[in-house]
Design a protein around this motif. Structure first.
Motif, mmCIF file in Angstrom:
data_model
loop_
_atom_site.group_PDB
_atom_site.id
_atom_site.type_symbol
_atom_site.label_atom_id
_atom_site.label_comp_id
_atom_site.label_asym_id
_atom_site.label_seq_id
_atom_site.Cartn_x
_atom_site.Cartn_y
_atom_site.Cartn_z
ATOM 1 N N UNK A 43 0.813 -1.220 0.000
ATOM 2 C CA UNK A 43 0.000 0.000 0.000
ATOM 3 C C UNK A 43 0.845 1.269 0.000
ATOM 4 N N UNK B 242 -4.720 -7.502 -3.364
ATOM 5 C CA UNK B 242 -6.043 -7.137 -2.860
ATOM 6 C C UNK B 242 -6.714 -8.325 -2.178
ATOM 7 N N UNK C 161 -5.088 -8.632 1.272
ATOM 8 C CA UNK C 161 -5.327 -7.532 2.212
ATOM 9 C C UNK C 161 -6.694 -7.660 2.865
ATOM 10 N N UNK D 104 -10.254 8.447 12.232
ATOM 11 C CA UNK D 104 -10.116 8.686 10.801
ATOM 12 C C UNK D 104 -10.251 7.429 9.941
ATOM 13 N N UNK D 105 -10.234 6.254 10.571
ATOM 14 C CA UNK D 105 -10.137 5.066 9.730
ATOM 15 C C UNK D 105 -11.491 4.551 9.257
ATOM 16 N N UNK E 4 -14.028 -10.707 0.218
ATOM 17 C CA UNK E 4 -13.152 -11.879 0.124
ATOM 18 C C UNK E 4 -13.895 -13.210 0.059
ATOM 19 N N UNK F 3 -7.323 10.497 2.516
ATOM 20 C CA UNK F 3 -7.775 10.329 3.896
ATOM 21 C C UNK F 3 -7.561 8.889 4.363
ATOM 22 N N UNK F 4 -7.420 8.751 5.682
ATOM 23 C CA UNK F 4 -7.122 7.450 6.271
ATOM 24 C C UNK F 4 -8.189 6.405 5.961
ATOM 25 N N UNK F 5 -9.455 6.835 5.918
ATOM 26 C CA UNK F 5 -10.471 5.794 5.747
ATOM 27 C C UNK F 5 -10.436 5.175 4.358
ATOM 28 N N UNK G 257 -7.490 4.670 2.792
ATOM 29 C CA UNK G 257 -6.372 3.735 2.909
ATOM 30 C C UNK G 257 -6.807 2.494 3.693
ATOM 31 N N UNK G 258 -7.616 2.725 4.721
ATOM 32 C CA UNK G 258 -8.108 1.585 5.505
ATOM 33 C C UNK G 258 -9.006 0.700 4.641
ATOM 34 N N UNK H 257 -8.708 0.290 1.493
ATOM 35 C CA UNK H 257 -7.807 -0.502 0.642
ATOM 36 C C UNK H 257 -7.168 -1.616 1.457
ATOM 37 N N UNK H 258 -6.790 -1.300 2.696
ATOM 38 C CA UNK H 258 -6.162 -2.318 3.542
ATOM 39 C C UNK H 258 -7.139 -3.435 3.882
ATOM 40 N N UNK H 259 -8.441 -3.155 3.744
ATOM 41 C CA UNK H 259 -9.424 -4.209 3.985
ATOM 42 C C UNK H 259 -9.644 -5.053 2.734
ATOM 43 N N UNK H 260 -8.979 -4.682 1.642
ATOM 44 C CA UNK H 260 -9.070 -5.496 0.435
ATOM 45 C C UNK H 260 -10.267 -5.180 -0.431
#
Lengths: 336, 323
Positions: free
Chosen positions: A65, A93, A96, A109-110, A128, B217-219, B221-222, B224-227
């Motif tokens: 990433x 992907x 992840x 923010x996440x 998935x 923004x972080x969300x 990226x998050x 994307x990190x969740x696939x």
């Protein structure tokens, strides 16, 4: 904490000589410059370093990433034997959030503010696995229950702003656990939380990690947090791991002066009233790092030889360091 | 929510009252409609008689008082020119304008948002530069010139589309509309494009800026990190966040599309309210002008109310704060 039975289990992650550089107009920033580390199932690795040391970029590199202008320029990331550097975007992907999950620093923010927790969780399940929405919902509720959220059937309908920071981080952890990953990369997940919530989450993460047999990389700038949580510690400075070993080895007998400095600058219960030692100077600008050992400009022991690249030296046990002038174990008495 | 709507309605009454005072006084100041209504050789007696029949012999305050009394019972005055209630003249013409404005708005959304997303996601690429340059043209070339060029190319040279009038209309669900016939649609295409060009550019720019602000923004990226797939990230996570500013601007712009379709309606001889108001201002047909502006203000207020309600649907943070 000592190494336990998990020592003998499968190696899930093997990073060797990882190089992630950022090609900025001002020059090349070598954020990660030759990082090597391994992680076994059920093991917790604390990746410690100050801001800008490259610890977060190491985590993002493993997930593939890293955004432009950043790029992996070398090394290898073996995840359960599979090379991730150069793997297709679709393959990455599919890993992840499934086999490799990540938890971010700021829980405010996440999560997407306009989507409900339910939407977040169900879409992660469906990304998935092709299961029905009702099964995805049931699994999401289970995951929320696992991280200690009461009334998960009701709370899952909420939106992120209806949760406190600690609760949101639990939600993020629950999302990370949805697919029972092999590896979780946690990027300072408790830094933004207050201390009581922090310790709750730490002990829960430790428990989950042991129970589910997953590998955990805990990125932090706080040695105190990592000391209580991790099995092993890797200390990063200016894009490199300068010292790693078990928690006991690194904290009791630090060999790299930077590690010793970090330990000395952390307040501890038995050092009340005495002055904390401070590492002099500031971290070098990433575009202008000293050649050789990047720490030499701040190091009391530096000599001319430090202008060369220090090789990795292995101790008698699992500890290793990169320093020409490692601290003798007896030097420790002088440290608080 | 009910209290919110009631409060907004009360505010709307105040706004309408203040607008009516300003407009009434303003139109009164422009000139004397008698100069235009009467032939040049009218006698003083004829003049006085017409002035009395139209109520123009009274002082401004009395004229306004009469207007206000009538307005409260739903009568916004009788046109000097057509000798019909001004409101019914406007309502006769309004569907044509609404149809045009609505078509332009739909074009702005279905063309503007995808191009804006594309441009924002491929920042700095040839596609981005092309779209951005195009949007500058859409913004800065004068509306009337764009309209004339459209007529030149598609009506005069290519002969594909008609250049004037509304064409044949039909009835769908009791509403008379151009959408009912192919001829009507053919007549609608050029004016709708002309009216929408600047709005397409605006929506492109808004969307592009929104994408660029949201992507780091972080969300995201998050996500994307969740696939999640890029498709889902863009169409759900990014779009739902940037829709709030886009809806605001589109709402305000829809009002201005209706109110200021004047240029397009004039170029394409579109029989809408824009053309009516230009004609009425020329002959100082005061009741029509005043009624038109009050109708436009009412539309703006209604659109803003709808936008506020849409906000709370889009953003859960606003929803929970609403009384």
């Amino acid at each position: 904490m000592t190494m336990d039975a998990t020592n003998s289990t499968e190696t899930i992650l093997e990073v060797s000589d990882l190089q992630t550089h950022f090609f900025t107009p001002a020059g090349v920033v070598k954020s990660v410059d030759g990082v090597s580390l391994t992680l076994k199932r059920g093991e917790i690795l604390g990746l410690v370093g100050e801001s800008g040391s490259g610890k977060s970029i190491t985590g993002f590199s493993i997930l593939g990433l890293v955004d432009p202008p950043g790029r992996n320029v070398g090394g290898s990331i073996l995840f359960r034997g599979e090379e991730l550097l150069g793997a297709s975007e679709e393959r990455l992907r599919s890993l992840r959030g499934n086999r490799i999950a990540m938890i971010f620093q700021d829980p405010m923010m996440t999560l997407n503010p306009v989507l409900s927790i339910k939407t977040h969780m169900i879409e992660t399940v469906l990304a998935h696995e092709s299961v029905s929405r009702s099964e995805a919902l049931a699994r999401s509720i289970d995951a929320l229950r696992m991280v200690g959220i009461s009334q998960p059937e009701k709370r899952i309908e909420s939106y992120p702003h209806e949760f406190s920071g600690g609760m949101r981080q639990r939600v993020a952890i629950a999302i990370a656990l949805l697919h029972k990953p092999d590896l979780i990369i946690a990027d300072e997940p408790t830094t933004a939380l207050d201390v009581t919530i922090q310790s709750q989450i730490l002990s829960e993460m430790q428990k989950l990690c042991r129970e589910l047999g997953l590998g955990l990389i805990w990125i932090s700038h706080d040695l105190g947090v990592v000391a209580g949580l991790a099995d092993r510690i890797a200390v990063m400075y200016a894009g490199r791991i300068v010292e790693q070993g078990t928690v006991d080895e690194v904290l009791d007998t630090p060999r790299h002066p930077y590690t010793a400095g970090l330990i000395g600058s952390a307040p501890a219960a038995n050092s009340r009233g005495s002055r904390l030692t401070q590492i002099r100077g500031a971290a070098p600008h990433p575009l202008n790092r000293p050649e050789g050992c990047a720490f030499r400009t701040r190091c009391d022991y530096a000599t001319d030889i430090c202008r060369q690249e220090p090789p990795e030296t292995r101790g008698s046990n699992t500890q290793s360091w990169r320093c020409f002038h490692p601290l003798a174990t007896s030097n420790l008495e002088t440290l608080p | 929510m009910t209290a919110f709507v009631i409060r907004r309605l009360l505010q709307a009454m105040v706004v309408l009252f203040v607008t009516s005072v300003i407009v009434f006084t303003g139109v009164y100041a422009i000139g004397d409609p008698l100069e235009i209504l009467l032939p040049a050789d009218a006698t003083m007696a004829e003049r006085a008689q017409v002035a009395r029949s139209l109520g123009l012999d009274q002082p401004l305050i009395v004229q306004y008082g009469r207007f206000l009394m009538n307005a409260l019972s739903g009568n916004l005055g009788t046109s000097f020119v057509y000798n019909r209630p001004s409101i019914s003249i406007i309502l006769d013409r309004l569907p044509a304008t609404l149809e045009l404005a609505f078509s332009a708005l739909v074009l702005a959304i279905i063309i503007g948002i995808p191009l804006g997303l594309w441009s924002g996601l491929r920042r700095g690429s040839a596609v981005d530069e092309t779209i951005m340059t195009g949007s500058i043209l859409g913004f800065s070339l004068p509306n009337f010139w764009q309209g004339m060029m459209l007529i030149m190319i598609f009506s005069v040279y290519l002969g594909w589309l008609p250049s004037t009038g509304r064409g044949q209309t039909g009835t769908i669900l009791g509403i008379e509309t151009s959408f009912a016939t192919w001829d009507g649609i053919r007549h609608l295409i050029l004016p709708a494009i002309n009216l929408s060009l600047a709005k397409i550019s605006l929506v492109i720019r808004l969307t592009r800026t929104g994408v660029q602000e949201t992507m780091p923004l972080d969300f995201i990226k998050f996500a994307r990190a969740r696939g999640l797939s890029s498709r889902r990230i863009v169409t759900v996570h990014v779009l739902k966040n940037i829709l709030i500013p886009i809806i605001t601007v589109i709402g305000v712009e829809f009002g201005s599309l209706i109110a200021f379709a004047v240029v397009t309606e004039t170029i394409f001889s579109w029989p809408g309210v824009g053309k009516l108001i230009i004609d009425s201002i020329k002959v100082l047909d005061r009741p029509v002008v005043v009624a038109y502006i009050l109708v436009v203000v009412t539309m703006f207020i209604t659109i803003n109310l709808i936008v506020d309600i849409l906000y709370s649907i889009l953003d859960p943070r606003i929803r929970s704060k609403a009384p």
